[in-house]
Design a protein around this motif. Structure first.
Motif, PDB file in Angstrom:
ATOM      1  N   LEU A 119     -40.729   2.109  -3.763  1.00 35.07           N
ATOM      2  CA  LEU A 119     -39.544   1.366  -3.616  1.00 35.07           C
ATOM      3  C   LEU A 119     -39.158   0.631  -5.008  1.00 35.07           C
ATOM      4  O   LEU A 119     -38.171   0.580  -5.627  1.00 35.07           O
ATOM      5  CB  LEU A 119     -39.135   0.500  -2.413  1.00 35.07           C
ATOM      6  N   ALA A 120     -40.326  -0.068  -5.154  1.00 29.63           N
ATOM      7  CA  ALA A 120     -40.279  -0.882  -6.375  1.00 29.63           C
ATOM      8  C   ALA A 120     -40.177  -0.225  -7.559  1.00 29.63           C
ATOM      9  O   ALA A 120     -39.437  -0.539  -8.728  1.00 29.63           O
ATOM     10  CB  ALA A 120     -41.432  -2.010  -6.341  1.00 29.63           C
ATOM     11  N   ALA A 121     -40.831   0.972  -7.828  1.00 28.95           N
ATOM     12  CA  ALA A 121     -40.890   1.837  -8.802  1.00 28.95           C
ATOM     13  C   ALA A 121     -39.385   2.203  -9.131  1.00 28.95           C
ATOM     14  O   ALA A 121     -38.992   2.389 -10.209  1.00 28.95           O
ATOM     15  CB  ALA A 121     -41.664   2.877  -8.629  1.00 28.95           C
ATOM     16  N   GLY A 122     -38.793   3.026  -7.981  1.00 22.28           N
ATOM     17  CA  GLY A 122     -37.496   2.926  -8.214  1.00 22.28           C
ATOM     18  C   GLY A 122     -36.407   1.899  -8.754  1.00 22.28           C
ATOM     19  O   GLY A 122     -35.651   2.292  -9.628  1.00 22.28           O
ATOM     20  N   LEU A 123     -36.649   0.877  -8.074  1.00 20.96           N
ATOM     21  CA  LEU A 123     -35.622  -0.181  -8.517  1.00 20.96           C
ATOM     22  C   LEU A 123     -36.038  -0.749  -9.860  1.00 20.96           C
ATOM     23  O   LEU A 123     -34.957  -1.416 -10.615  1.00 20.96           O
ATOM     24  CB  LEU A 123     -35.960  -1.239  -7.576  1.00 20.96           C
ATOM     25  N   LEU A 124     -37.159  -0.717 -10.340  1.00 22.28           N
ATOM     26  CA  LEU A 124     -37.616  -1.254 -11.767  1.00 22.28           C
ATOM     27  C   LEU A 124     -36.967  -0.142 -12.712  1.00 22.28           C
ATOM     28  O   LEU A 124     -36.725  -0.958 -13.805  1.00 22.28           O
ATOM     29  CB  LEU A 124     -39.163  -1.287 -12.072  1.00 22.28           C
ATOM     30  N   ALA A 139     -31.179   1.171  -0.634  1.00 20.53           N
ATOM     31  CA  ALA A 139     -30.843   2.059   0.915  1.00 20.53           C
ATOM     32  C   ALA A 139     -30.875   3.547   0.370  1.00 20.53           C
ATOM     33  O   ALA A 139     -31.498   4.307   1.093  1.00 20.53           O
ATOM     34  CB  ALA A 139     -29.436   1.788   1.286  1.00 20.53           C
ATOM     35  N   GLY A 140     -30.599   4.043  -0.928  1.00 15.43           N
ATOM     36  CA  GLY A 140     -30.542   5.295  -1.348  1.00 15.43           C
ATOM     37  C   GLY A 140     -32.067   5.806  -1.518  1.00 15.43           C
ATOM     38  O   GLY A 140     -32.621   6.806  -1.067  1.00 15.43           O
ATOM     39  N   ALA A 170     -17.718  -0.670  -0.011  1.00 16.01           N
ATOM     40  CA  ALA A 170     -17.397   0.595  -0.761  1.00 16.01           C
ATOM     41  C   ALA A 170     -18.135   0.576  -2.101  1.00 16.01           C
ATOM     42  O   ALA A 170     -18.766   1.678  -2.398  1.00 16.01           O
ATOM     43  CB  ALA A 170     -15.892   0.641  -1.310  1.00 16.01           C
ATOM     44  N   VAL A 171     -18.399  -0.522  -2.597  1.00 11.67           N
ATOM     45  CA  VAL A 171     -19.252  -0.314  -4.108  1.00 11.67           C
ATOM     46  C   VAL A 171     -20.701  -0.146  -3.689  1.00 11.67           C
ATOM     47  O   VAL A 171     -21.285   0.817  -4.230  1.00 11.67           O
ATOM     48  CB  VAL A 171     -19.202  -1.717  -4.471  1.00 11.67           C
ATOM     49  N   LEU A 172     -21.182  -0.670  -2.585  1.00 13.89           N
ATOM     50  CA  LEU A 172     -22.589  -0.457  -2.085  1.00 13.89           C
ATOM     51  C   LEU A 172     -22.496   1.143  -1.741  1.00 13.89           C
ATOM     52  O   LEU A 172     -23.682   1.757  -2.189  1.00 13.89           O
ATOM     53  CB  LEU A 172     -22.892  -1.338  -0.774  1.00 13.89           C
ATOM     54  N   ALA A 173     -21.575   1.700  -1.128  1.00 11.28           N
ATOM     55  CA  ALA A 173     -21.812   2.971  -0.931  1.00 11.28           C
ATOM     56  C   ALA A 173     -21.546   4.013  -2.110  1.00 11.28           C
ATOM     57  O   ALA A 173     -22.597   4.926  -2.215  1.00 11.28           O
ATOM     58  CB  ALA A 173     -20.614   3.282   0.045  1.00 11.28           C
ATOM     59  N   ALA A 174     -20.741   3.639  -3.092  1.00 14.21           N
ATOM     60  CA  ALA A 174     -20.714   4.360  -4.205  1.00 14.21           C
ATOM     61  C   ALA A 174     -22.132   4.224  -5.012  1.00 14.21           C
ATOM     62  O   ALA A 174     -22.436   5.306  -5.873  1.00 14.21           O
ATOM     63  CB  ALA A 174     -19.822   3.771  -5.135  1.00 14.21           C
ATOM     64  N   LEU A 175     -22.750   3.205  -4.893  1.00 18.87           N
ATOM     65  CA  LEU A 175     -24.358   2.996  -5.857  1.00 18.87           C
ATOM     66  C   LEU A 175     -25.309   3.553  -5.158  1.00 18.87           C
ATOM     67  O   LEU A 175     -26.488   3.565  -5.633  1.00 18.87           O
ATOM     68  CB  LEU A 175     -24.164   1.563  -6.220  1.00 18.87           C
ATOM     69  N   ALA A 176     -25.272   3.809  -3.762  1.00 19.71           N
ATOM     70  CA  ALA A 176     -26.472   3.885  -2.971  1.00 19.71           C
ATOM     71  C   ALA A 176     -27.277   5.134  -3.496  1.00 19.71           C
ATOM     72  O   ALA A 176     -28.424   5.102  -3.560  1.00 19.71           O
ATOM     73  CB  ALA A 176     -26.190   4.227  -1.508  1.00 19.71           C
ATOM     74  N   ASP A 177     -26.636   6.184  -3.857  1.00 24.37           N
ATOM     75  CA  ASP A 177     -27.584   7.335  -4.117  1.00 24.37           C
ATOM     76  C   ASP A 177     -26.761   8.271  -4.970  1.00 24.37           C
ATOM     77  O   ASP A 177     -25.381   8.484  -4.742  1.00 24.37           O
ATOM     78  CB  ASP A 177     -28.267   8.266  -2.861  1.00 24.37           C
ATOM     79  N   HIS A 178     -27.517   8.897  -5.892  1.00 25.44           N
ATOM     80  CA  HIS A 178     -26.577   9.844  -6.770  1.00 25.44           C
ATOM     81  C   HIS A 178     -27.521  10.924  -7.217  1.00 25.44           C
ATOM     82  O   HIS A 178     -27.479  11.422  -8.375  1.00 25.44           O
ATOM     83  CB  HIS A 178     -26.105   8.984  -8.122  1.00 25.44           C
ATOM     84  N   THR A 201     -31.767  11.315  -9.738  1.00 24.35           N
ATOM     85  CA  THR A 201     -31.901  10.375 -10.716  1.00 24.35           C
ATOM     86  C   THR A 201     -33.255  10.128 -11.266  1.00 24.35           C
ATOM     87  O   THR A 201     -34.131  10.211 -10.187  1.00 24.35           O
ATOM     88  CB  THR A 201     -30.903   9.203 -10.635  1.00 24.35           C
ATOM     89  N   PRO A 202     -33.494   9.480 -12.170  1.00 23.30           N
ATOM     90  CA  PRO A 202     -34.821   9.045 -12.712  1.00 23.30           C
ATOM     91  C   PRO A 202     -35.333   8.087 -11.182  1.00 23.30           C
ATOM     92  O   PRO A 202     -36.723   8.055 -11.182  1.00 23.30           O
ATOM     93  CB  PRO A 202     -34.816   8.470 -13.970  1.00 23.30           C
ATOM     94  N   THR A 203     -34.386   7.102 -10.968  1.00 27.79           N
ATOM     95  CA  THR A 203     -34.931   6.134  -9.845  1.00 27.79           C
ATOM     96  C   THR A 203     -35.415   6.850  -8.706  1.00 27.79           C
ATOM     97  O   THR A 203     -36.381   6.374  -8.060  1.00 27.79           O
ATOM     98  CB  THR A 203     -33.847   5.138  -9.647  1.00 27.79           C
ATOM     99  N   ALA A 204     -34.766   8.234  -8.319  1.00 26.87           N
ATOM    100  CA  ALA A 204     -35.132   8.597  -7.095  1.00 26.87           C
ATOM    101  C   ALA A 204     -36.430   9.493  -7.290  1.00 26.87           C
ATOM    102  O   ALA A 204     -37.222   9.278  -6.492  1.00 26.87           O
ATOM    103  CB  ALA A 204     -34.108   9.609  -6.756  1.00 26.87           C
TER     104      ALA A 204
END
Length: 270
Positions: free
Chosen positions: A91-96, A231-232, A59-67, A70-73
């Motif tokens: 992918l790395a750019a978004g995770l950073l 995943a998001g 449930a936590v993973l689903a809550a945080l997957a995509d919003h 956002t700047p990461t996306a």
């Protein structure tokens, strides 16, 4: 003959004919038998989770997957626009970009709550009234020190983050509503008495509290947020390939820049 060094691990190990993972035969005992959420928890703790723990964790993973955008996306999509040959770079750019304003709140909240609980003398509260007293003391101390309480407030969900009550409900159903969530909920009830205004408990903060109650390593809480967001971001890239918007974002800035006079940096004042 010099002895060869030994590097013990309970994680993955390979021989010519087999691969083991967490003491299990990967091909026969894990593949097709263990879900990814369960495996991620197991890898981090080297302790197989219960079904209830898996449900809360996922449930936590689903809550945080995509919003949304956002700047990461956005940076993931823009990096892919610039370097479509480098999915890993996008992918790395978004995770950073997972930091104190986005995704890092999960870690910050879990750590904050854990430090309060670790420093609490004597047994932890068992009644809501006692949790409220501890929460009031905690918020007062943070305000006196000039620090924000992580997990309070949201730039969009100003009337309440829909993820928070649902995650708390799931944790309660699975008997995983522990001291971190109890303190976080009490902060939600009591902080207006100190701050003079009501702020929502945001979903990222609730996720941090839930992960801490699952006995996951506190220093790795941001890692689980990044696991979810990976995943998001894959979803963002998949949509960018089908329905690209990154070039429009780029051009909206590039075609609307406005030259101004230089504004010299003032330097560091003593």
């Amino acid at each position: 003959m010099t002895d060869q060094p030994s590097y013990p691990t309970a994680l993955g190990a390979s021989s010519r004919t087999a691969i083991t993972l967490l003491g299990q035969d990967l091909a026969h005992d894990v593949m097709g038998e263990v879900g990814f959420g369960e495996l991620a928890y197991w890898l981090a703790t080297q302790r197989r989770p219960t079904p209830g723990q898996v449900r809360v964790f996922e449930a936590v993973l689903a809550a945080l997957a995509d919003h949304g955008f956002t700047p990461t996306a956005i940076v993931t999509r823009l990096t892919y626009l610039s370097a479509p040959d480098s999915v890993q770079g996008a992918l790395a750019a978004g995770l950073l970009g997972g930091g104190s304003r986005f995704l890092g709140v999960t870690e910050d909240t879990g750590t904050f709550l854990h430090e309060v609980l670790e420093g609490h003398p004597g047994p932890l509260p068992t009644r809501d009234a006692d949790w409220d007293a501890l929460a009031l003391e905690t918020v007062h101390a943070s305000r006196t020190a000039g620090r924000f309480v992580p997990g309070l407030g949201h730039h969009v969900h100003k009337d309440g983050d829909p993820r928070t009550p649902r995650l708390m409900e799931i944790a309660a159903e699975e008997e995983q509503f522990g001291p971190h969530l109890s303190l976080f909920a009490a902060i939600g009830r009591t902080h207006p008495q100190v701050l003079g205004k009501t702020l929502p408990l945001n979903g990222a903060g609730a996720c941090g509290a839930a992960l801490a109650d699952l006995h996951l390593p506190i220093p790795l809480l941001r890692g689980f947020a990044l696991l979810a967001r990976a995943a998001g971001l894959i979803g963002q890239l998949a949509e960018e390939i089908r329905n690209p918007v990154a070039n429009d974002i780029f051009l909206s800035v590039d075609l609307n820049n406005r030259p101004v006079a230089p504004d010299p940096y003032p330097g560091n004042r003593p």
